[in-house]
Design an enzyme around this catalytic site. Sequence first.
Site, mmCIF file in Angstrom:
data_model
loop_
_atom_site.group_PDB
_atom_site.id
_atom_site.type_symbol
_atom_site.label_atom_id
_atom_site.label_comp_id
_atom_site.label_asym_id
_atom_site.label_seq_id
_atom_site.Cartn_x
_atom_site.Cartn_y
_atom_site.Cartn_z
ATOM 1 N N HIS A 59 -36.704 67.417 -9.937
ATOM 2 C CA HIS A 59 -38.077 67.930 -9.955
ATOM 3 C C HIS A 59 -38.254 68.896 -8.789
ATOM 4 O O HIS A 59 -37.520 68.845 -7.796
ATOM 5 C CB HIS A 59 -39.072 66.785 -9.825
ATOM 6 C CG HIS A 59 -39.159 65.920 -11.034
ATOM 7 N ND1 HIS A 59 -40.180 65.028 -11.215
ATOM 8 C CD2 HIS A 59 -38.358 65.800 -12.119
ATOM 9 C CE1 HIS A 59 -40.022 64.386 -12.355
ATOM 10 N NE2 HIS A 59 -38.906 64.833 -12.919
ATOM 11 N N GLU A 61 -40.451 68.999 -6.428
ATOM 12 C CA GLU A 61 -40.702 68.331 -5.150
ATOM 13 C C GLU A 61 -39.404 67.812 -4.543
ATOM 14 O O GLU A 61 -39.180 67.945 -3.329
ATOM 15 C CB GLU A 61 -41.642 67.128 -5.330
ATOM 16 C CG GLU A 61 -42.984 67.465 -5.917
ATOM 17 C CD GLU A 61 -43.054 67.286 -7.422
ATOM 18 O OE1 GLU A 61 -44.095 66.812 -7.902
ATOM 19 O OE2 GLU A 61 -42.075 67.635 -8.128
ATOM 20 N N CYS A 89 -45.242 62.853 -9.801
ATOM 21 C CA CYS A 89 -44.999 61.613 -10.538
ATOM 22 C C CYS A 89 -44.670 60.491 -9.540
ATOM 23 O O CYS A 89 -44.595 60.739 -8.337
ATOM 24 C CB CYS A 89 -43.832 61.811 -11.513
ATOM 25 S SG CYS A 89 -42.235 62.048 -10.691
ATOM 26 N N CYS A 92 -41.482 61.210 -7.366
ATOM 27 C CA CYS A 92 -41.713 62.189 -6.311
ATOM 28 C C CYS A 92 -42.657 61.639 -5.246
ATOM 29 O O CYS A 92 -42.470 61.911 -4.055
ATOM 30 C CB CYS A 92 -42.245 63.483 -6.907
ATOM 31 S SG CYS A 92 -41.006 64.322 -7.941
#
Length: 168
Positions: A59, A61, A89, A92
């Site tokens: 992701h 992040e 999410c 993260c």
Amino acid sequence: MTEQTVCIDEQFMRHAMRLAQRAEALGEIPVGAVLVDANGTVIAEGFNTSIIQHDPTAHAEMQALRQGGLAQQNYRLLDCTLYVTLEPCTMCAGAILHSRIKRLVFGAYDYKTGAVGSRFHFFDDYKMNHEVEIVGGILADECGTMLSEFFKKRRAAKKQEKLTARVD
């Protein structure tokens, strides 16, 4: 928040949006992230690459936090701010907690899997050993539109694939 802080937050969110566009150009969900140190210097950035890397942890992040750790030569990213175009999410959010960033600024809310207030409230547990200042909704409409348009195009492409398959 001061007017100056809002202006700075918008500036870095636009940077994250440009990164999200790079993800989209690769066929990835358009999410971008920028990690900024206490001096306002970009020390890391990332965008979604889960699909092309076959990695569920890739992701935006996570990419920015990994780069940030390398840049700072420390897994603690104290006094840093993470800007991300979509509410993080749970995965993260956990990484954000462990990195000890000072601030999290995100754009669009994620009502399906958002862990910072929309679906879950990860940081609201009083037992957490670190507090993160959270600012949500910075350029939310623009960030949300980018995501909505991406999924609209993707659904249309899948529909076209099904129609083409029927003809063959």
